[in-house]
Design a protein around this motif. Structure first.
Motif, PDB file in Angstrom:
ATOM      1  N   SER A  36      51.142  35.134  45.827  1.00 28.65           N
ATOM      2  CA  SER A  36      49.708  35.363  45.630  1.00 28.65           C
ATOM      3  C   SER A  36      49.467  36.622  44.802  1.00 28.65           C
ATOM      4  O   SER A  36      49.990  37.701  45.117  1.00 28.65           O
ATOM      5  CB  SER A  36      49.021  35.499  46.990  1.00 28.65           C
ATOM      6  N   LEU A  37      48.717  36.477  43.731  1.00 26.96           N
ATOM      7  CA  LEU A  37      48.516  37.587  42.793  1.00 26.96           C
ATOM      8  C   LEU A  37      47.687  38.697  43.424  1.00 26.96           C
ATOM      9  O   LEU A  37      46.658  38.437  44.056  1.00 26.96           O
ATOM     10  CB  LEU A  37      47.818  37.077  41.530  1.00 26.96           C
ATOM     11  N   PRO A  38      48.098  39.956  43.233  1.00 25.75           N
ATOM     12  CA  PRO A  38      47.320  41.095  43.741  1.00 25.75           C
ATOM     13  C   PRO A  38      46.165  41.429  42.800  1.00 25.75           C
ATOM     14  O   PRO A  38      45.866  40.675  41.875  1.00 25.75           O
ATOM     15  CB  PRO A  38      48.362  42.215  43.773  1.00 25.75           C
ATOM     16  N   GLU A  39      45.516  42.552  43.010  1.00 33.10           N
ATOM     17  CA  GLU A  39      44.410  42.963  42.134  1.00 33.10           C
ATOM     18  C   GLU A  39      44.899  43.495  40.800  1.00 33.10           C
ATOM     19  O   GLU A  39      44.219  43.373  39.788  1.00 33.10           O
ATOM     20  CB  GLU A  39      43.552  44.045  42.829  1.00 33.10           C
ATOM     21  N   GLU A  40      46.075  44.112  40.804  1.00 31.39           N
ATOM     22  CA  GLU A  40      46.619  44.736  39.603  1.00 31.39           C
ATOM     23  C   GLU A  40      47.992  44.129  39.309  1.00 31.39           C
ATOM     24  O   GLU A  40      48.903  44.238  40.136  1.00 31.39           O
ATOM     25  CB  GLU A  40      46.774  46.250  39.792  1.00 31.39           C
TER      26      GLU A  40
ATOM     27  N   ARG B 291      35.047  42.614  32.448  1.00 32.53           N
ATOM     28  CA  ARG B 291      34.692  41.827  33.638  1.00 32.53           C
ATOM     29  C   ARG B 291      34.969  40.340  33.403  1.00 32.53           C
ATOM     30  O   ARG B 291      34.092  39.496  33.543  1.00 32.53           O
ATOM     31  CB  ARG B 291      33.227  42.059  34.012  1.00 32.53           C
ATOM     32  N   MET B 292      36.199  40.051  33.105  1.00 35.78           N
ATOM     33  CA  MET B 292      36.631  38.679  32.840  1.00 35.78           C
ATOM     34  C   MET B 292      37.016  37.944  34.136  1.00 35.78           C
ATOM     35  O   MET B 292      36.697  36.776  34.318  1.00 35.78           O
ATOM     36  CB  MET B 292      37.841  38.717  31.897  1.00 35.78           C
ATOM     37  N   ILE B 293      37.695  38.637  35.051  1.00 33.85           N
ATOM     38  CA  ILE B 293      38.209  38.026  36.272  1.00 33.85           C
ATOM     39  C   ILE B 293      37.096  37.977  37.323  1.00 33.85           C
ATOM     40  O   ILE B 293      36.457  38.999  37.596  1.00 33.85           O
ATOM     41  CB  ILE B 293      39.415  38.812  36.823  1.00 33.85           C
ATOM     42  N   PRO B 294      36.840  36.802  37.923  1.00 40.06           N
ATOM     43  CA  PRO B 294      35.822  36.715  38.976  1.00 40.06           C
ATOM     44  C   PRO B 294      36.075  37.728  40.088  1.00 40.06           C
ATOM     45  O   PRO B 294      37.223  37.939  40.510  1.00 40.06           O
ATOM     46  CB  PRO B 294      35.961  35.282  39.485  1.00 40.06           C
ATOM     47  N   ALA B 295      35.019  38.366  40.547  1.00 43.52           N
ATOM     48  CA  ALA B 295      35.128  39.435  41.544  1.00 43.52           C
ATOM     49  C   ALA B 295      35.457  38.860  42.925  1.00 43.52           C
ATOM     50  O   ALA B 295      35.305  37.669  43.184  1.00 43.52           O
ATOM     51  CB  ALA B 295      33.827  40.223  41.591  1.00 43.52           C
ATOM     52  N   GLY B 296      35.910  39.739  43.808  1.00 43.73           N
ATOM     53  CA  GLY B 296      36.118  39.350  45.195  1.00 43.73           C
ATOM     54  C   GLY B 296      37.528  38.901  45.531  1.00 43.73           C
ATOM     55  O   GLY B 296      37.742  38.207  46.527  1.00 43.73           O
ATOM     56  N   ASN B 297      38.527  39.285  44.732  1.00 41.01           N
ATOM     57  CA  ASN B 297      39.933  38.942  44.996  1.00 41.01           C
ATOM     58  C   ASN B 297      40.143  37.441  45.165  1.00 41.01           C
ATOM     59  O   ASN B 297      40.946  36.998  45.983  1.00 41.01           O
ATOM     60  CB  ASN B 297      40.430  39.680  46.249  1.00 41.01           C
ATOM     61  N   LYS B 298      39.439  36.641  44.379  1.00 36.82           N
ATOM     62  CA  LYS B 298      39.553  35.184  44.501  1.00 36.82           C
ATOM     63  C   LYS B 298      40.778  34.643  43.762  1.00 36.82           C
ATOM     64  O   LYS B 298      41.327  33.608  44.132  1.00 36.82           O
ATOM     65  CB  LYS B 298      38.297  34.503  43.932  1.00 36.82           C
ATOM     66  N   ILE B 299      41.197  35.313  42.694  1.00 38.68           N
ATOM     67  CA  ILE B 299      42.260  34.795  41.838  1.00 38.68           C
ATOM     68  C   ILE B 299      43.624  35.031  42.470  1.00 38.68           C
ATOM     69  O   ILE B 299      43.987  36.172  42.775  1.00 38.68           O
ATOM     70  CB  ILE B 299      42.193  35.437  40.444  1.00 38.68           C
ATOM     71  N   THR B 300      44.402  33.967  42.654  1.00 36.65           N
ATOM     72  CA  THR B 300      45.690  34.085  43.341  1.00 36.65           C
ATOM     73  C   THR B 300      46.845  33.421  42.603  1.00 36.65           C
ATOM     74  O   THR B 300      48.007  33.678  42.940  1.00 36.65           O
ATOM     75  CB  THR B 300      45.599  33.449  44.741  1.00 36.65           C
ATOM     76  N   ALA B 301      46.567  32.545  41.613  1.00 36.41           N
ATOM     77  CA  ALA B 301      47.638  31.725  41.038  1.00 36.41           C
ATOM     78  C   ALA B 301      47.626  31.756  39.515  1.00 36.41           C
ATOM     79  O   ALA B 301      46.585  31.953  38.882  1.00 36.41           O
ATOM     80  CB  ALA B 301      47.514  30.272  41.523  1.00 36.41           C
ATOM     81  N   LEU B 302      48.819  31.526  38.933  1.00 35.04           N
ATOM     82  CA  LEU B 302      48.998  31.433  37.486  1.00 35.04           C
ATOM     83  C   LEU B 302      49.342  29.993  37.128  1.00 35.04           C
ATOM     84  O   LEU B 302      50.207  29.369  37.763  1.00 35.04           O
ATOM     85  CB  LEU B 302      50.133  32.368  37.048  1.00 35.04           C
TER      86      LEU B 302
ATOM     87  N   THR C  20      46.733  24.500  43.037  1.00 37.73           N
ATOM     88  CA  THR C  20      46.758  23.044  42.972  1.00 37.73           C
ATOM     89  C   THR C  20      46.586  22.600  41.520  1.00 37.73           C
ATOM     90  O   THR C  20      46.454  23.426  40.611  1.00 37.73           O
ATOM     91  CB  THR C  20      45.631  22.441  43.825  1.00 37.73           C
ATOM     92  N   PHE C  21      46.542  21.273  41.321  1.00 36.28           N
ATOM     93  CA  PHE C  21      46.410  20.726  39.979  1.00 36.28           C
ATOM     94  C   PHE C  21      44.949  20.473  39.610  1.00 36.28           C
ATOM     95  O   PHE C  21      44.644  19.628  38.774  1.00 36.28           O
ATOM     96  CB  PHE C  21      47.230  19.443  39.857  1.00 36.28           C
ATOM     97  N   LYS C  22      44.065  21.249  40.218  1.00 39.28           N
ATOM     98  CA  LYS C  22      42.635  21.194  39.896  1.00 39.28           C
ATOM     99  C   LYS C  22      42.165  22.593  39.517  1.00 39.28           C
ATOM    100  O   LYS C  22      42.758  23.596  39.919  1.00 39.28           O
ATOM    101  CB  LYS C  22      41.828  20.666  41.085  1.00 39.28           C
ATOM    102  N   ALA C  23      41.081  22.643  38.768  1.00 39.40           N
ATOM    103  CA  ALA C  23      40.584  23.932  38.278  1.00 39.40           C
ATOM    104  C   ALA C  23      40.141  24.841  39.410  1.00 39.40           C
ATOM    105  O   ALA C  23      40.368  26.050  39.378  1.00 39.40           O
ATOM    106  CB  ALA C  23      39.433  23.705  37.301  1.00 39.40           C
ATOM    107  N   GLY C  24      39.503  24.314  40.417  1.00 38.50           N
ATOM    108  CA  GLY C  24      39.078  25.136  41.539  1.00 38.50           C
ATOM    109  C   GLY C  24      37.706  25.761  41.339  1.00 38.50           C
ATOM    110  O   GLY C  24      37.033  25.562  40.325  1.00 38.50           O
ATOM    111  N   ASP C  25      37.303  26.546  42.333  1.00 42.34           N
ATOM    112  CA  ASP C  25      35.967  27.134  42.347  1.00 42.34           C
ATOM    113  C   ASP C  25      35.871  28.418  41.538  1.00 42.34           C
ATOM    114  O   ASP C  25      34.776  28.914  41.283  1.00 42.34           O
ATOM    115  CB  ASP C  25      35.526  27.419  43.790  1.00 42.34           C
ATOM    116  N   ALA C  26      36.994  28.990  41.157  1.00 44.55           N
ATOM    117  CA  ALA C  26      36.973  30.224  40.360  1.00 44.55           C
ATOM    118  C   ALA C  26      38.225  30.262  39.486  1.00 44.55           C
ATOM    119  O   ALA C  26      39.324  29.931  39.944  1.00 44.55           O
ATOM    120  CB  ALA C  26      36.907  31.450  41.257  1.00 44.55           C
ATOM    121  N   TYR C  27      38.027  30.654  38.235  1.00 46.44           N
ATOM    122  CA  TYR C  27      39.170  30.766  37.336  1.00 46.44           C
ATOM    123  C   TYR C  27      38.776  31.586  36.107  1.00 46.44           C
ATOM    124  O   TYR C  27      37.592  31.826  35.829  1.00 46.44           O
ATOM    125  CB  TYR C  27      39.693  29.394  36.903  1.00 46.44           C
ATOM    126  N   ALA C  28      39.793  31.995  35.364  1.00 44.80           N
ATOM    127  CA  ALA C  28      39.605  32.636  34.058  1.00 44.80           C
ATOM    128  C   ALA C  28      40.792  32.218  33.209  1.00 44.80           C
ATOM    129  O   ALA C  28      41.918  32.128  33.711  1.00 44.80           O
ATOM    130  CB  ALA C  28      39.544  34.150  34.188  1.00 44.80           C
TER     131      ALA C  28
END
Length: 445
Positions: A175-179, A287-298, A210-218
């Motif tokens: 799971s990707l961290p903030e930095e 401010r490209m990455i959605p806020a709130g630590n939502k991003i976890t995967a590459l 997963t193999f879907k875009a999901g609710d948040a992405y960049a």
């Protein structure tokens, strides 16, 4: 020019005849004269038109296909060789060559202002060294297909990824961290002026694996089109945050760059997203990455490559936590260790994209005039102990030489040492552990 010379001679001879012929035949030769002049005009016009057409084609080629000179080289199977490179030399072993053309191998001097700094805590690394050619790599997942391959005679292994409307390639990154930072190499083959304007590699940071875009992405789309400079498309989306705030194209001409095995570097610092291709930074969005630590995967996704003709390969994927500022750590703690300074395999040649770290060390030394440093090289356990000891010392000396010759640091302030494989910090039986052990330390004296 031979045709023009013959025409001039014909006209000159004709006028001599006219002058010497009696007046009774003058009218006949006047008519012949007019016909000859018209014939000469038509010949000159055709010649001018031909030369103009040639020049026009050259200008159009320079606009639509810059850098093209003659026939595109091909490999033994008849496929175009990217950038005209030697098909037996597709590895990254030439990064320290003196070539400085756009998209080609770059020198350390070219990278001297490169400001990318990789993270210092390795999360994931894969060069497919432990995978069999022909298999899908064990540390990745997909809903499509792909395989590990080698190119011609190079031992370097690559993941060949295939286009698909909803096909994703997902490495097993924790799971990707903030930095964090992301690095990888790209090799593209089969590109030409017919390559689609929508032929892109999508590098996506997502809220799920997963193999879907999901609710948040960049994501950023790296273009491979050859007939026009398409630019880098960037987009984000956050369902809870109101949808997409960024959907734009950043102007960039990457046509030559993508032909010559580029190195991609990405740095994410909370919401900030930056992307470099080779030594140039193309994207820097606060401010490209959605806020709130939502991003976890590459995730990776390939768009509209022509199957069987155009191919894309990825290798040397590295994800690391951190990537902020080594300068503060060195000043505060008096020492810093990094595996972000990369060398060609089995040698002390610094890969130029590593210069961001060396640049930061030089900035500390320029600010702290009384500071002296000991530079210590470390290797993994591949090879014999004596050879690794010598290699670690040579690599430390190479870093010292870069500080002295590129950034003008006084050599008397720097000492070097090598520990070989004697002080591992990771498991030398794993790819990740080996990558952690290949490191350089800077210790205040």
């Amino acid at each position: 020019m031979k045709a023009l010379t013959l025409i001039i001679r014909f006209i000159f001879t004709f006028f001599l005849i006219v002058i010497c012929i009696p007046d009774a035949n003058a009218q006949v030769f006047k008519k012949l004269k007019k016909k000859a002049e018209k014939a000469a005009e038509r010949t000159v016009e055709r010649r001018v038109e031909k030369e103009s057409s040639k020049k026009t084609d050259q200008v159009l080629d320079s606009i639509l296909e810059p850098g093209k000179k003659g026939k595109t080289p091909t490999d033994k199977d008849g496929n175009p060789i990217p950038g005209g490179q030697n098909p037996n030399n597709t590895g990254r072993g030439n990064d320290n060559s003196n070539t400085t053309g756009e998209g080609g191998p770059k020198t350390i001097q070219i990278y001297s202002k490169f400001d990318y700094v990789p993270g210092d805590k390795l999360l994931f690394f894969d060069d497919f060294d432990n995978d069999f050619v022909g298999d899908f790599p064990s540390k990745w997942n997909t809903n499509g297909s792909g395989e590990v391959v080698t190119i011609n005679d190079s031992p370097q292994k690559w993941l060949k990824i295939l286009p698909g409307h909803s096909t994703y390639y997902i490495p097993d990154v924790p799971s990707l961290p903030e930095e964090y930072t992301i690095e990888f190499d790209i090799l593209a083959t089969g590109l030409d002026r017919q390559t689609s304007s929508t032929a892109t590699l999508q590098v996506e940071l997502s809220a799920n694996n997963t193999f879907k875009a999901g609710d948040a992405y960049a994501y950023a789309l790296i273009p491979f089109c050859q007939y026009s400079p398409i630019g880098v498309r960037v987009r984000n989306y956050d369902r809870q945050g109101g949808g997409s705030e960024i959907n734009n194209v950043v102007n960039a001409d990457l046509r030559q760059t993508v032909l010559n095995q580029p190195h991609v570097s990405i740095a994410v610092n909370k919401q900030r997203f930056r992307m470099w291709i080779n030594e140039r930074k193309y994207v820097d969005i606060p401010r490209m990455i959605p806020a709130g630590n939502k991003i976890t995967a590459l995730k990776f996704h390939l768009n509209t490559f022509k199957d069987g003709k155009e191919n894309l390969f990825i290798s040397n994927l590295k994800v690391a936590e951190g990537g902020l500022d080594l300068r503060r750590t060195l000043i505060a703690d008096g020492r810093v260790s990094t595996n972000g300074i990369l060398f060609d395999s089995g040698s002390a040649n610094i890969q130029p994209q590593s210069m961001g770290i060396i640049r930061q060390i030089s900035q500390v030394l320029q600010q702290e005039r009384d500071m002296n440093l000991n530079i210590i090289g470390h290797t993994d356990a591949d090879g014999n102990d004596a050879a690794n000891m010598d290699l670690s010392k040579s690599r430390a000396n190479a870093v010292k030489d870069a500080l002295v010759n590129v950034y003008n640091i006084d050599a008397a302030r720097l000492s070097t040492d090598g520990k070989g494989e004697s002080e591992p910090v990771g498991d030398n039986t794993t790819t990740d552990g080996k990558a952690q052990n290949r490191r350089v330390e800077f210790v205040k004296q």
